[in-house]
Design an enzyme around this catalytic site. Sequence first.
Site, PDB file in Angstrom:
ATOM      1  N   CYS A  65      22.034   0.892  12.884  1.00 55.97           N
ATOM      2  CA  CYS A  65      22.062   1.748  11.683  1.00 55.97           C
ATOM      3  C   CYS A  65      20.877   2.713  11.659  1.00 55.97           C
ATOM      4  CB  CYS A  65      22.042   0.886  10.419  1.00 55.97           C
ATOM      5  SG  CYS A  65      23.303  -0.389  10.443  1.00 55.97           S
ATOM      6  N   GLY A 323      32.864  -9.534  12.726  1.00 57.65           N
ATOM      7  CA  GLY A 323      32.315  -8.175  12.847  1.00 57.65           C
ATOM      8  C   GLY A 323      33.366  -7.087  12.970  1.00 57.65           C
ATOM      9  N   LYS A 476      21.834   2.574 -22.330  1.00 54.25           N
ATOM     10  CA  LYS A 476      23.250   2.507 -21.956  1.00 54.25           C
ATOM     11  C   LYS A 476      23.278   2.944 -20.496  1.00 54.25           C
ATOM     12  CE  LYS A 476      25.720   4.290 -25.558  1.00 54.25           C
ATOM     13  NZ  LYS A 476      26.242   5.567 -26.092  1.00 54.25           N
TER      14      LYS A 476
HETATM   15  C1  LIG Z   1      24.783   4.821  14.587  1.00 52.94           C
HETATM   16  C2  LIG Z   1      25.305   3.744  13.700  1.00 52.94           C
HETATM   17  C3  LIG Z   1      24.890   3.709  12.379  1.00 52.94           C
HETATM   18  C4  LIG Z   1      25.374   2.711  11.554  1.00 52.94           C
HETATM   19  N1  LIG Z   1      24.943   2.693  10.252  1.00 52.94           N
HETATM   20  C5  LIG Z   1      25.396   1.728   9.435  1.00 52.94           C
HETATM   21  C6  LIG Z   1      24.925   1.645   8.097  1.00 52.94           C
HETATM   22  O1  LIG Z   1      24.080   2.444   7.665  1.00 52.94           O
HETATM   23  N2  LIG Z   1      25.424   0.665   7.292  1.00 52.94           N
HETATM   24  C7  LIG Z   1      26.341  -0.245   7.759  1.00 52.94           C
HETATM   25  O2  LIG Z   1      26.749  -1.129   7.005  1.00 52.94           O
HETATM   26  N3  LIG Z   1      26.785  -0.204   9.020  1.00 52.94           N
HETATM   27  C8  LIG Z   1      26.337   0.753   9.862  1.00 52.94           C
HETATM   28  N4  LIG Z   1      26.773   0.789  11.157  1.00 52.94           N
HETATM   29  C9  LIG Z   1      27.803  -0.183  11.578  1.00 52.94           C
HETATM   30  C10 LIG Z   1      27.175  -1.494  11.961  1.00 52.94           C
HETATM   31  O3  LIG Z   1      26.138  -1.281  12.857  1.00 52.94           O
HETATM   32  C11 LIG Z   1      28.266  -2.363  12.567  1.00 52.94           C
HETATM   33  O4  LIG Z   1      29.246  -2.568  11.591  1.00 52.94           O
HETATM   34  C12 LIG Z   1      27.751  -3.706  13.026  1.00 52.94           C
HETATM   35  O5  LIG Z   1      26.737  -3.555  13.967  1.00 52.94           O
HETATM   36  C13 LIG Z   1      28.908  -4.511  13.634  1.00 52.94           C
HETATM   37  O6  LIG Z   1      28.438  -5.699  14.153  1.00 52.94           O
HETATM   38  P1  LIG Z   1      29.197  -6.403  15.372  1.00 52.94           P
HETATM   39  O7  LIG Z   1      28.421  -7.628  15.680  1.00 52.94           O
HETATM   40  O8  LIG Z   1      30.617  -6.529  15.060  1.00 52.94           O
HETATM   41  O9  LIG Z   1      29.103  -5.363  16.544  1.00 52.94           O
HETATM   42  P2  LIG Z   1      27.806  -4.706  17.246  1.00 52.94           P
HETATM   43  O10 LIG Z   1      26.643  -4.774  16.326  1.00 52.94           O
HETATM   44  O11 LIG Z   1      28.242  -3.364  17.711  1.00 52.94           O
HETATM   45  O12 LIG Z   1      27.556  -5.639  18.458  1.00 52.94           O
HETATM   46  C14 LIG Z   1      28.496  -5.850  19.447  1.00 52.94           C
HETATM   47  C15 LIG Z   1      27.770  -6.111  20.740  1.00 52.94           C
HETATM   48  O13 LIG Z   1      28.633  -6.820  21.598  1.00 52.94           O
HETATM   49  C16 LIG Z   1      28.360  -6.425  22.911  1.00 52.94           C
HETATM   50  N5  LIG Z   1      29.529  -6.760  23.725  1.00 52.94           N
HETATM   51  C17 LIG Z   1      30.782  -6.271  23.620  1.00 52.94           C
HETATM   52  N6  LIG Z   1      31.593  -6.843  24.510  1.00 52.94           N
HETATM   53  C18 LIG Z   1      30.845  -7.719  25.207  1.00 52.94           C
HETATM   54  C19 LIG Z   1      31.133  -8.585  26.264  1.00 52.94           C
HETATM   55  N7  LIG Z   1      32.344  -8.681  26.768  1.00 52.94           N
HETATM   56  N8  LIG Z   1      30.139  -9.336  26.763  1.00 52.94           N
HETATM   57  C20 LIG Z   1      28.881  -9.240  26.237  1.00 52.94           C
HETATM   58  N9  LIG Z   1      28.563  -8.423  25.238  1.00 52.94           N
HETATM   59  C21 LIG Z   1      29.532  -7.669  24.710  1.00 52.94           C
HETATM   60  C22 LIG Z   1      28.125  -4.939  22.804  1.00 52.94           C
HETATM   61  O14 LIG Z   1      27.349  -4.485  23.880  1.00 52.94           O
HETATM   62  C23 LIG Z   1      27.396  -4.838  21.470  1.00 52.94           C
HETATM   63  O15 LIG Z   1      26.002  -4.763  21.645  1.00 52.94           O
HETATM   64  C24 LIG Z   1      26.287   1.751  12.029  1.00 52.94           C
HETATM   65  C25 LIG Z   1      26.686   1.777  13.361  1.00 52.94           C
HETATM   66  C26 LIG Z   1      26.190   2.753  14.193  1.00 52.94           C
HETATM   67  C27 LIG Z   1      26.620   2.774  15.630  1.00 52.94           C
END
Ligand SMILES: Cc1cc2nc3c(=O)[nH]c(=O)nc-3n(C[C@H](O)[C@H](O)[C@H](O)COP(=O)(O)OP(=O)(O)OC[C@H]3O[C@@H](n4cnc5c(N)ncnc54)[C@H](O)[C@@H]3O)c2cc1C
Length: 588
Positions: A65, A323, A476
Amino acid sequence: MVHAIAQDAISIRFKYFVWEGKIMKVIIVGGVAGGASCAARLRRLDEKAQIIMVERGPYVSYANCGLPYHIGGVIEKESSLLVASEATFREQFAIDCRTRCEAIKISPKDKTVDLRNVATGEVTTESYDKLVLSPGAPSVRPPLPGIDLPGIFEVRTVPDARAVREWLEKGSLFLAGMHRYSGFQTVRPKTRAVVIGGGFIGLETAENLVHRGFDVTLVEMLDQILAPIDQEMARIVEGYVERHGIRLALNDGVAGFKQGANGTVDVLTKSGKTYPADIVILALGVRPDTALAKSAGLEIGKRGGIRVDEHMRTSNPDIFAVGDAVEVKDFVTGEWSLIALAGPANRQGRIAADVIAGRESRFRGSQGTSIIGFFGGAAAWTGASEKTLKKLGNSDYEKVYLYPNSHAGYYPGAKPIAMKIIFRKSDGRLLGAQALGEDNVDKRISALAMAIQMGATVYDLEEAELCYAPQFGSAKDPVNFAGMVAADVLRGDMPISHWDSADNALLLDVREPVELAVESAPGVVNIPLGQLRARLGELPRDREIRVICRSGQRAYYATRVLLQKGFKARNLAGGMLSRTHADTFWEG
Ligand SMILES: Cc1cc2nc3c(=O)[nH]c(=O)nc-3n(C[C@H](O)[C@H](O)[C@H](O)COP(=O)(O)OP(=O)(O)OC[C@H]3O[C@@H](n4cnc5c(N)ncnc54)[C@H](O)[C@@H]3O)c2cc1C
């Protein structure tokens, strides 16, 4: 090498745990928001479990983020984005954390995962008792001509942001001195950026590029930016960001890219326009990463995310998913939806850990509560938008607009907040809220988000007891005020209509003539509020009267007068501001 030694140390530690008795072995795929919170929570609940967390990239638990702000230089040091390191997970949580390690295959029958060392290509197989998938949602990257040209970037990972910064700092080579017949290469600073996509990553990155002195064009295929909010609210944001230097090209999709002169990229759009750029940022949205899940035969939902139950369990009881990669139930509409936000990802990770550790945790669904900041302003929203309700064919809703001050008007620094509140006509239940402004928008939407989650009605908002001192709010509060306006509508004290309601009502504008000189709706009758009681004779009793003012407040007072005098009157919700939001709101 360092990594290998550390791995040995971890194995020894885990062997120690194995000797303690029955050990549960949990593998977590993905080491950022959902994966890291799952791993840390699980360790807090189960000191004995063997936990392996694998992350394909070089970092775990980083602040994606914060990436747009690192590009803009607000967060200067890259290291500030690294919330917890591989070593933190090993040393503080005794988690076998492996970066540059990719899960490439799941064999649900054998309960094993194949892991590939990204650096060496070596593949090992690990067994699991429980597996958690948190692979996130990679950026959409359509196969457009020229999409791989140098100068085109995404903003998803720390290396992405580093690449953008390096590119920006390098300047561009170009030929100069041609008039002397001796063209030589020199460097000029990069000045033009094109951002493709008007979602929050696109808009945040665009803002940061403006701060770096770029001339920024944002190309968006839809007819509005910030797709989750309703168009009339998006218009306010559009006006604001345009005034702060972002040029918007709405209703235009990108068709491809061409190498331009001197290392620039020409962005070609479907409408035939060309935008030359020194840097292009792709922010076309994200798509759940379901490759592993599909290969393991897990159920994928109709929105394209991994289908999970409220315990975050996939169609295989030993595999959990959390996620951005999963589909969740929309808390308000009950529909399956994709919500790519850090809050839900973190909570889901925690819930999966709870369930693995034998607890009864459940995910309630997501409301998509979000906020984005831009040039000192902010837009925040929660719950259902009006367009979502319309799309679902739900007509049991009403909406009100209001423009309260962020705190008491007499205390310096108060700024207006534009609010849209959507609630059920039949019982007053709050369905959604959107708010924009330059001060304390977040706390209002956070309060309303909690209200939605608790099933509150607009009558509850009227009664909400919120903190108040003049520099923070009003006796309010805007949240109370929203409830009062909406409840007035439901109780019949303030019938309302909207600009898009088609009827042949008389339009009565109760503002002062000087205000109408600036802007007015065609065909209105003008009787200023202060003269209304004396001039009732000029108004028809057999025709509906729609009362207008700037924001709806004076029109409300007028509507009350008219109703009590036997007229058929309705307040035009939000007044002139809800009609011409974009131009006038921010001037307060
Ligand atoms: C630029 C940016 C700004 C954002 N700003 C906000 C914000 O202000 N507010 C908000 O609420 N959300 C924000 N988000 C969204 C938020 O970051 C995501 O919703 C959150 O990180 C999702 O979490 P996750 O664990 O599902 O995925 P991620 O945090 O994306 O993590 C997934 C990880 O899994 C790894 N991976 C994938 N497949 C494999 C595999 N087969 N083997 C090993 N590793 C693997 C990837 O490399 C990645 O690092 C933002 C996202 C971005 C990119």
